[in-house]
Design an enzyme around this catalytic site. Structure first.
Site, mmCIF file in Angstrom:
data_model
loop_
_atom_site.group_PDB
_atom_site.id
_atom_site.type_symbol
_atom_site.label_atom_id
_atom_site.label_comp_id
_atom_site.label_asym_id
_atom_site.label_seq_id
_atom_site.Cartn_x
_atom_site.Cartn_y
_atom_site.Cartn_z
ATOM 1 N N ARG A 208 71.854 2.369 105.974
ATOM 2 C CA ARG A 208 72.285 3.285 104.923
ATOM 3 C C ARG A 208 71.234 3.282 103.820
ATOM 4 O O ARG A 208 70.710 2.237 103.448
ATOM 5 C CB ARG A 208 73.653 2.883 104.361
ATOM 6 C CG ARG A 208 74.822 3.140 105.321
ATOM 7 C CD ARG A 208 75.055 4.633 105.506
ATOM 8 N NE ARG A 208 76.195 4.951 106.362
ATOM 9 C CZ ARG A 208 76.107 5.236 107.651
ATOM 10 N NH1 ARG A 208 74.931 5.206 108.253
ATOM 11 N NH2 ARG A 208 77.183 5.549 108.349
ATOM 12 N N GLU A 237 70.777 11.279 100.222
ATOM 13 C CA GLU A 237 70.731 12.277 101.305
ATOM 14 C C GLU A 237 71.800 13.352 101.095
ATOM 15 O O GLU A 237 72.889 13.053 100.635
ATOM 16 C CB GLU A 237 70.990 11.596 102.662
ATOM 17 C CG GLU A 237 69.908 10.675 103.138
ATOM 18 C CD GLU A 237 70.277 10.029 104.486
ATOM 19 O OE1 GLU A 237 71.136 10.583 105.200
ATOM 20 O OE2 GLU A 237 69.715 8.975 104.807
ATOM 21 N N HIS A 254 67.185 10.403 109.082
ATOM 22 C CA HIS A 254 68.465 9.778 109.467
ATOM 23 C C HIS A 254 68.821 10.129 110.911
ATOM 24 O O HIS A 254 69.913 10.605 111.208
ATOM 25 C CB HIS A 254 69.580 10.211 108.514
ATOM 26 C CG HIS A 254 70.777 9.300 108.540
ATOM 27 N ND1 HIS A 254 71.619 9.154 107.466
ATOM 28 C CD2 HIS A 254 71.281 8.480 109.512
ATOM 29 C CE1 HIS A 254 72.580 8.302 107.775
ATOM 30 N NE2 HIS A 254 72.399 7.879 109.016
#
Length: 378
Positions: A208, A237, A254
């Site tokens: 994360r 993000e 990601h």
């Protein structure tokens, strides 16, 4: 029965149509009007699921086709009597293979052997354990840090994060995001920790974004700290710090867990959970869904060394294919999500059938997750 599914969940329409009427929708932003008459919602990590999204809606079940759940307010779902399921471990193999692809690229570029490096793994869950097993199969030393598991008395030689920072040449993060509490991981890699890393260390974050303090990392890099950085996840993000992207060695949008197998596992896990929830339990064999791989089989002669492993790994997946596109569009609104939505199909090592004339090479490749067999040369 109406079921909303994220349009980027592979096989979701085919599977969930066995249970009811399926509507595929974007995950970010999700069309709220569609929730007004839906019974179930299947999402990915881009959709924030909480009271503000679902209050007053008839949703009875939420599934997320992801291992992580920090985008879901599980406490509120429980309070509201809404069923919930995630897909723990669905993309663990994909993330491990992303890390290997990155490390083998850096090793070739910088001219070092992974056997000479110590790898510190922060977070020893589905991803961390698999990464440890594959590294140790290659004879690479690992150090483990996982305070919750250490406190529970789980098996493993767990060390402190500071100890890993002092002794590891490679530090890779695979934790959930906890914003507070005794096991807080928000900014786990803060400026103090980053500055304490060994000169020339490699820092990897594929869990994360906020586990690593992006501002602090950029400060350290701007000041000339000798550090190689691999970031698949970013604070804020789908926005990201473009200046930080310019400084890192590998930057991707990601997608570390984005193998076809990993996505399919996520879909099938929540499908099976929902089918059980409504009393029509079904099971799906993954290999009945997946297409034939691009490369059917190859032959490997002789032992397995690092350059050969690198060629095999990058034949299946070379991380640079995802680094370059992000750099081209970074900072342009909507492009981060577009890269994820239109992601080029990627397979796992198990899709590659390797025929080896060296028995030890075949054995090692199997331990690493390849589909390898030994056929002696004639």
């Amino acid at each position: 029965m109406k079921i909303l599914v994220d349009e980027n969940m592979p096989y979701a329409r085919d599977l969930f149509s066995r249970l009811g009427e399926v509507t595929a929708v974007p995950g970010r932003p999700i069309p709220v009007a569609q929730l007004a008459d839906a019974d179930a919602l299947m999402v990915r990590s881009v959709t924030k699921v909480n009271e503000s999204l679902l209050a007053g809606k008839p949703i009875k079940f939420v599934g997320t086709a992801t291992a992580g759940t920090d985008h879901v307010d599980e406490a509120w779902l429980k309070q509201a009597g809404i069923g919930f399921s995630a897909a723990p471990g669905c993309n663990a193999i994909a993330v491990v293979e992303y890390v290997f692809s990155s490390l083998l690229m850096l090793a070739e570029r910088d001219g070092f052997s992974l056997h000479e490096r110590t790898v510190g793994i922060v977070g020893v869950g589905n991803v961390g354990r698999r990464l440890q097993a594959r590294l140790e199969a290659l004879g690479i030393t690992t150090l483990l840090c996982d305070p919750p598991r250490a406190d529970r008395g789980d098996e493993g030689d767990f060390r402190s994060l500071n100890e890993l920072a002092q002794h590891a040449d490679i530090l890779t993060f695979h934790t959930p995001l906890f914003k507070d509490g005794p096991y807080k991981t928000l900014h786990l890699a803060d400026e103090k920790l980053i500055r304490s890393l060994k000169p020339g260390a490699i820092l990897i974050n594929a869990c994360r974004g906020a586990v690593v303090d992006n501002t602090a990392l950029l400060t350290c890099l701007n000041e000339g700290q000798k550090l190689s950085v691999v970031l698949d996840v970013w604070e804020g993000e789908p926005e990201l710090n473009v200046e930080l992207l310019k400084k890192v060695d590998i930057g991707t949008p990601h997608i570390a867990g984005y193998t076809l197998e990993g996505k399919a596992r996520g879909t099938t896990q929540v499908f099976e959970a929902y089918s059980k929830f409504i009393g029509h339990e079904q099971h799906v064999a993954l290999d009945t869904l997946l297409p034939a791989p691009e490369f059917g089989r190859i032959t490997l002669h002789g032992p397995l060394d690092q350059p050969t492993l690198k060629r095999l790994v990058h034949l299946v997946y070379d991380v640079r294919r995802d680094d370059a596109p992000l750099r081209k569009v970074a900072g342009i609104p909507g492009e981060f999500d577009k890269l994820r939505k239109n992601y080029l199909e990627r397979r796992e090592w198990s899709s590659l059938y390797v025929i080896c004339d060296d028995a030890s090479a075949a054995s090692l490749l199997c331990k690493l997750g390849f589909n390898a067999v030994h056929h002696p040369a004639r």
